[in-house]
Every structure is written in structure tokens, then in C-alpha cells.
Design a protein around this motif. Structure first.
Motif, PDB file in Angstrom:
ATOM      1  N   ARG A  46       3.932  16.565  -3.326  1.00 15.85           N
ATOM      2  CA  ARG A  46       5.308  16.719  -3.817  1.00 15.85           C
ATOM      3  C   ARG A  46       6.306  16.237  -2.780  1.00 15.85           C
ATOM      4  O   ARG A  46       7.331  15.650  -3.123  1.00 15.85           O
ATOM      5  CB  ARG A  46       5.562  18.173  -4.210  1.00 15.85           C
ATOM      6  N   ALA A  47       6.003  16.447  -1.496  1.00 14.77           N
ATOM      7  CA  ALA A  47       6.892  15.968  -0.430  1.00 14.77           C
ATOM      8  C   ALA A  47       6.918  14.441  -0.385  1.00 14.77           C
ATOM      9  O   ALA A  47       7.985  13.825  -0.266  1.00 14.77           O
ATOM     10  CB  ALA A  47       6.450  16.534   0.915  1.00 14.77           C
ATOM     11  N   VAL A  48       5.747  13.817  -0.488  1.00 17.26           N
ATOM     12  CA  VAL A  48       5.687  12.350  -0.483  1.00 17.26           C
ATOM     13  C   VAL A  48       6.379  11.792  -1.720  1.00 17.26           C
ATOM     14  O   VAL A  48       7.090  10.784  -1.644  1.00 17.26           O
ATOM     15  CB  VAL A  48       4.222  11.867  -0.395  1.00 17.26           C
ATOM     16  N   ALA A  49       6.216  12.449  -2.861  1.00 18.02           N
ATOM     17  CA  ALA A  49       6.872  11.997  -4.086  1.00 18.02           C
ATOM     18  C   ALA A  49       8.385  12.089  -3.956  1.00 18.02           C
ATOM     19  O   ALA A  49       9.112  11.185  -4.385  1.00 18.02           O
ATOM     20  CB  ALA A  49       6.395  12.829  -5.276  1.00 18.02           C
ATOM     21  N   THR A  50       8.865  13.148  -3.346  1.00 16.20           N
ATOM     22  CA  THR A  50      10.308  13.298  -3.137  1.00 16.20           C
ATOM     23  C   THR A  50      10.845  12.199  -2.230  1.00 16.20           C
ATOM     24  O   THR A  50      11.891  11.612  -2.509  1.00 16.20           O
ATOM     25  CB  THR A  50      10.614  14.681  -2.532  1.00 16.20           C
ATOM     26  N   CYS A  94       3.854   5.747  -5.501  1.00 11.45           N
ATOM     27  CA  CYS A  94       3.860   5.877  -6.960  1.00 11.45           C
ATOM     28  C   CYS A  94       2.746   6.803  -7.435  1.00 11.45           C
ATOM     29  O   CYS A  94       2.941   7.606  -8.350  1.00 11.45           O
ATOM     30  CB  CYS A  94       3.719   4.504  -7.605  1.00 11.45           C
ATOM     31  N   ALA A  95       1.590   6.704  -6.806  1.00  9.30           N
ATOM     32  CA  ALA A  95       0.486   7.597  -7.166  1.00  9.30           C
ATOM     33  C   ALA A  95       0.849   9.052  -6.865  1.00  9.30           C
ATOM     34  O   ALA A  95       0.527   9.952  -7.645  1.00  9.30           O
ATOM     35  CB  ALA A  95      -0.775   7.191  -6.405  1.00  9.30           C
ATOM     36  N   CYS A  96       1.541   9.271  -5.761  1.00  8.14           N
ATOM     37  CA  CYS A  96       1.962  10.638  -5.426  1.00  8.14           C
ATOM     38  C   CYS A  96       2.993  11.159  -6.416  1.00  8.14           C
ATOM     39  O   CYS A  96       2.996  12.353  -6.737  1.00  8.14           O
ATOM     40  CB  CYS A  96       2.504  10.683  -4.003  1.00  8.14           C
ATOM     41  N   VAL A  97       3.879  10.293  -6.896  1.00 11.02           N
ATOM     42  CA  VAL A  97       4.864  10.726  -7.896  1.00 11.02           C
ATOM     43  C   VAL A  97       4.146  11.189  -9.166  1.00 11.02           C
ATOM     44  O   VAL A  97       4.457  12.240  -9.729  1.00 11.02           O
ATOM     45  CB  VAL A  97       5.877   9.598  -8.195  1.00 11.02           C
ATOM     46  N   VAL A  98       3.165  10.409  -9.605  1.00  7.88           N
ATOM     47  CA  VAL A  98       2.415  10.779 -10.816  1.00  7.88           C
ATOM     48  C   VAL A  98       1.635  12.065 -10.585  1.00  7.88           C
ATOM     49  O   VAL A  98       1.630  12.969 -11.428  1.00  7.88           O
ATOM     50  CB  VAL A  98       1.469   9.621 -11.226  1.00  7.88           C
ATOM     51  N   TRP A  99       0.992  12.173  -9.437  1.00  2.73           N
ATOM     52  CA  TRP A  99       0.198  13.365  -9.126  1.00  2.73           C
ATOM     53  C   TRP A  99       1.089  14.601  -9.016  1.00  2.73           C
ATOM     54  O   TRP A  99       0.729  15.688  -9.465  1.00  2.73           O
ATOM     55  CB  TRP A  99      -0.568  13.129  -7.835  1.00  2.73           C
ATOM     56  N   GLY A 120       1.363  18.480 -11.000  1.00  4.09           N
ATOM     57  CA  GLY A 120       1.192  19.716 -10.250  1.00  4.09           C
ATOM     58  C   GLY A 120       0.304  19.583  -9.028  1.00  4.09           C
ATOM     59  O   GLY A 120      -0.545  20.445  -8.798  1.00  4.09           O
ATOM     60  N   GLY A 121       0.496  18.546  -8.259  1.00  4.43           N
ATOM     61  CA  GLY A 121      -0.310  18.335  -7.064  1.00  4.43           C
ATOM     62  C   GLY A 121       0.048  19.298  -5.939  1.00  4.43           C
ATOM     63  O   GLY A 121       0.941  20.131  -6.068  1.00  4.43           O
ATOM     64  N   PRO A 122      -0.645  19.162  -4.816  1.00  3.91           N
ATOM     65  CA  PRO A 122      -0.367  20.034  -3.675  1.00  3.91           C
ATOM     66  C   PRO A 122       1.012  19.776  -3.068  1.00  3.91           C
ATOM     67  O   PRO A 122       1.698  18.817  -3.431  1.00  3.91           O
ATOM     68  CB  PRO A 122      -1.477  19.697  -2.674  1.00  3.91           C
ATOM     69  N   ALA A 154       0.830  -1.207   0.000  1.00  2.87           N
ATOM     70  CA  ALA A 154       0.000   0.000   0.000  1.00  2.87           C
ATOM     71  C   ALA A 154       0.863   1.257   0.000  1.00  2.87           C
ATOM     72  O   ALA A 154       0.554   2.235  -0.696  1.00  2.87           O
ATOM     73  CB  ALA A 154      -0.925  -0.017   1.216  1.00  2.87           C
ATOM     74  N   LEU A 155       1.953   1.243   0.779  1.00  2.00           N
ATOM     75  CA  LEU A 155       2.856   2.393   0.786  1.00  2.00           C
ATOM     76  C   LEU A 155       3.511   2.592  -0.576  1.00  2.00           C
ATOM     77  O   LEU A 155       3.668   3.723  -1.047  1.00  2.00           O
ATOM     78  CB  LEU A 155       3.920   2.222   1.861  1.00  2.00           C
ATOM     79  N   ALA A 156       3.904   1.499  -1.220  1.00  6.48           N
ATOM     80  CA  ALA A 156       4.549   1.604  -2.530  1.00  6.48           C
ATOM     81  C   ALA A 156       3.580   2.138  -3.582  1.00  6.48           C
ATOM     82  O   ALA A 156       3.929   3.036  -4.367  1.00  6.48           O
ATOM     83  CB  ALA A 156       5.100   0.242  -2.951  1.00  6.48           C
ATOM     84  N   VAL A 157       2.380   1.615  -3.589  1.00  6.29           N
ATOM     85  CA  VAL A 157       1.386   2.076  -4.569  1.00  6.29           C
ATOM     86  C   VAL A 157       1.014   3.535  -4.295  1.00  6.29           C
ATOM     87  O   VAL A 157       0.908   4.342  -5.225  1.00  6.29           O
ATOM     88  CB  VAL A 157       0.143   1.164  -4.536  1.00  6.29           C
TER      89      VAL A 157
END
Length: 64
Positions: free
Chosen positions: A32-36, A17-22, A26-28, A11-14
Motif C-alpha cells: 500500500r505504501a509503494v502504491a501510494t 503498477c503491480a503494487c497498485v493492483v495488489w 488488500g495487500g500488505p 521495471a520500477l513502473a511495472v
């Protein structure tokens, strides 16, 4: 118990990955912090995997 841990990791990995795409779209700020963090964790895993298997770089077994 192990199944629950593996499901949590999945669940954390998915989610990462969703946060990276979002974040690419141009997500909130929190996305961007979770994607980083997700991308940094991926780099750490790749680097540790490279250091753990030294025989794959073509130098193992070449004694001279």
C-alpha cells in the motif's frame, strides 16, 4: 548504459503498477505504501506536463 537506465525505469513502473493492483485487493502494508508513492508520482508527472505545455488549454493565439 542508457538502455540499462531505461530498463530500470521500466521495471520500477511495472512494479509500481503491480503494487497498485495488489493494494486494491488488500495487500500488505508495504504494498500500500509503494502504491501510494506510485500514484503520487503519477500526479506529479501529470501536473508538470500540464505546466510545461501552456498552449494546449485553448488560450494561446487568442489576442483579442
Amino acid at each position: 548504459m542508457i538502455v540499462l537506465v531505461l530498463l530500470g525505469v521500466l521495471a520500477l513502473a511495472v512494479g509500481g503498477c503491480a503494487c497498485v493492483v495488489w493494494a486494491e485487493r488488500g495487500g500488505p502494508r508495504w504494498v500500500r505504501a509503494v502504491a501510494t508513492m506510485t500514484l503520487a508520482a503519477g500526479k506529479v508527472v501529470r501536473r508538470s506536463e500540464r505546466n510545461r505545455r501552456p498552449g494546449l488549454n485553448g488560450t494561446a493565439g487568442n489576442d483579442g
